[in-house]
Scaffold this motif. Structure first.
Motif, PDB file in Angstrom:
ATOM      1  N   ASP A  39       6.216 -15.243 -12.163  1.00  0.00           N
ATOM      2  CA  ASP A  39       5.355 -14.927 -11.034  1.00  0.00           C
ATOM      3  C   ASP A  39       4.364 -16.051 -10.763  1.00  0.00           C
ATOM      4  O   ASP A  39       3.626 -16.472 -11.642  1.00  0.00           O
ATOM      5  CB  ASP A  39       4.608 -13.619 -11.302  1.00  0.00           C
ATOM      6  N   GLY A  40       4.407 -16.557  -9.543  1.00  0.00           N
ATOM      7  CA  GLY A  40       3.511 -17.630  -9.130  1.00  0.00           C
ATOM      8  C   GLY A  40       4.052 -19.025  -9.380  1.00  0.00           C
ATOM      9  O   GLY A  40       3.499 -20.009  -8.885  1.00  0.00           O
ATOM     10  N   GLU A  41       5.119 -19.159 -10.155  1.00  0.00           N
ATOM     11  CA  GLU A  41       5.704 -20.466 -10.465  1.00  0.00           C
ATOM     12  C   GLU A  41       6.475 -21.014  -9.258  1.00  0.00           C
ATOM     13  O   GLU A  41       7.015 -20.266  -8.457  1.00  0.00           O
ATOM     14  CB  GLU A  41       6.664 -20.362 -11.651  1.00  0.00           C
ATOM     15  N   VAL A  42       6.540 -22.316  -9.150  1.00  0.00           N
ATOM     16  CA  VAL A  42       7.333 -22.977  -8.125  1.00  0.00           C
ATOM     17  C   VAL A  42       8.690 -23.292  -8.746  1.00  0.00           C
ATOM     18  O   VAL A  42       8.761 -23.897  -9.817  1.00  0.00           O
ATOM     19  CB  VAL A  42       6.639 -24.261  -7.621  1.00  0.00           C
ATOM     20  N   GLU A  43       9.754 -22.831  -8.106  1.00  0.00           N
ATOM     21  CA  GLU A  43      11.105 -22.967  -8.636  1.00  0.00           C
ATOM     22  C   GLU A  43      12.051 -23.424  -7.536  1.00  0.00           C
ATOM     23  O   GLU A  43      11.719 -23.399  -6.356  1.00  0.00           O
ATOM     24  CB  GLU A  43      11.602 -21.628  -9.201  1.00  0.00           C
ATOM     25  N   LEU A  44      13.260 -23.787  -7.944  1.00  0.00           N
ATOM     26  CA  LEU A  44      14.311 -24.169  -7.012  1.00  0.00           C
ATOM     27  C   LEU A  44      15.186 -22.942  -6.752  1.00  0.00           C
ATOM     28  O   LEU A  44      15.709 -22.338  -7.684  1.00  0.00           O
ATOM     29  CB  LEU A  44      15.146 -25.300  -7.607  1.00  0.00           C
ATOM     30  N   ALA A  45      15.346 -22.568  -5.491  1.00  0.00           N
ATOM     31  CA  ALA A  45      16.166 -21.418  -5.122  1.00  0.00           C
ATOM     32  C   ALA A  45      17.646 -21.789  -5.194  1.00  0.00           C
ATOM     33  O   ALA A  45      18.007 -22.968  -5.283  1.00  0.00           O
ATOM     34  CB  ALA A  45      15.812 -20.960  -3.707  1.00  0.00           C
ATOM     35  N   LEU A  46      18.499 -20.780  -5.152  1.00  0.00           N
ATOM     36  CA  LEU A  46      19.944 -21.012  -5.200  1.00  0.00           C
ATOM     37  C   LEU A  46      20.398 -21.958  -4.100  1.00  0.00           C
ATOM     38  O   LEU A  46      21.284 -22.776  -4.308  1.00  0.00           O
ATOM     39  CB  LEU A  46      20.701 -19.686  -5.068  1.00  0.00           C
TER      40      LEU A  46
END
Length: 88
Positions: A39-46
Motif C-alpha cells: 500500500d502506497g508503494e510505486v510499482e510496475l503494472a502488468l
C-alpha cells in the motif's frame, strides 16, 4: 493462483503520449506479498504503467468496471470472466 494488487496511475505518472484524461487509471500489479504491505508503494503494472498501489482495493472489482486497464485485464485473465453487476 496468482495474486494481484491494484495500482492507480496518477496523471503525472502516465506514459508520454497518452491523453491526460485517461479513462483507465486502475492497473493490476502482480503481488508476491500481501497487498497491504504494498500500500502506497510505486510499482510496475502488468501493462508497463508506473502506478501507486492501493492495498485497500480489490483488482477483481476495480478491473471489472469500465476504469480497469484493458491490457492489465487481459494479462491478468480478468478479461475472460463475466463483468460484475450490481445486485438487485
Amino acid at each position: 493462483m496468482e495474486s494481484y494488487a491494484v495500482g492507480f496511475a496518477r496523471p503525472d505518472r502516465w506514459s508520454r503520449g497518452r491523453p491526460a484524461a485517461d479513462g483507465h487509471p486502475w492497473h493490476a500489479v502482480e503481488s508476491h506479498r500481501p497487498s497491504a504491505e504494498l500500500d502506497g508503494e510505486v510499482e510496475l503494472a502488468l501493462c508497463g504503467a508506473i502506478v501507486q498501489v492501493r492495498g485497500s482495493q480489490q483488482w477483481e472489482r476495480v478491473g471489472a468496471g469500465g476504469t480497469g486497464c484493458p491490457e492489465c485485464r487481459r494479462l491478468s485473465g480478468l478479461a475472460l470472466t463475466a463483468p460484475l453487476r450490481q445486485a438487485g
